[in-house]
Scaffold this active site. Sequence first.
Site, short mmCIF file in Angstrom:
data_model
loop_
_atom_site.label_atom_id
_atom_site.label_comp_id
_atom_site.label_asym_id
_atom_site.label_seq_id
_atom_site.Cartn_x
_atom_site.Cartn_y
_atom_site.Cartn_z
CE LYS A 20 -3.54 2.43 2.58
NZ LYS A 20 -4.53 2.37 3.66
CE LYS A 33 -5.99 1.94 -0.57
NZ LYS A 33 -6.38 2.02 0.79
#
Length: 324
Positions: A196, A249
């Site tokens: 992330k 992400k």
Amino acid sequence: MPSFPEYRPRRLRRTEPLRRLIQETHLSASQLVLPLFVRSGSKVRKPVGSMPGVSQLSVDEMLRDVDEASEEGVGGVILFGLPDSKDATGSSAWDDKGPVPNAVRALKKQFPQIVVITDVCMCEYTDHGHCGILRDGEVDNDATLELLARAALAHAAAGADIVAPSDMMDGRVGAIRRALDSQKLTSTAILAYAAKYASAFYGPFREAAESTPQSGDRRGYQMDAANSDEAMREVWLDIEEGADAVMVKPAGPYLDIVARVKQETGYPVAAYQVSGEYAMLLAAAERGWIDRERAMLESLMGIRRAGADFILTYFATETARLLS
Ligand code: PBG
């Protein structure tokens, strides 16, 4: 390999049936996961300004959206909670009567066929908006682990199929796995937000989840956009700690990471087409600068082609409708 004029790639592009015959990547509704923002109350539907079509929803309203998604064959939902009150430790995150556990119970009862994922993080529950508790202005990694595990337990006990920690603390997957197993919740899966990145593309989400950090930023725990080998270390750590699936992400600007994670691990890989990717595409479409539906499908196909097995996207229901 033969070359022109023996080989003419255009021969198999002439008609739609020919193109479908050689289609390499497929996008289907069952591979899409719809993010939902749930809060307490009833008949609440509060639109998020920077995300047209997305609203904060009370559980009753959320069920209406899921009914629609489920009709279209959307594979799953991921829940984000908006608590009534926030404090320094984010103690409402493990409230068994909070919006997320309530939503999970209602979903499992009414829509047993849809996969229910919950986002596990502290930022929606802390008054300072950071993803863990603070000590001397910094997020205290080890002290946060226990709180994340408590939140994950509350979601799992309510019946979530998958818990998805998005906080980026070191060691959280192991801490959550141990907590779940100690309560005999051995079937609850963990989808780790493993790679992330600290991203500008989360802007609209923070309005939706009311989770903007009150001071500083998240670069002390989320990844630097420049790094790819580090993403692999993050991913392997989460797998070794017991992650059942891993996430990259954002999705669009990190397709190389999606491809690498899939190729190097062989694990189920999710990619999150985040709020800013959604908002950007809609804003251009609203101005008539790009075709909304085509750009939506193309962006999702690109994420699948890179190697994602499933995609978290605010376009889930709309895409599923188009595909059916
Ligand atoms: C919580 C969380 C964020 C997103 C998912 N979980 C925001 C953040 O880290 O600031 C972003 C999702 C999106 O932008 O759509 N930590």
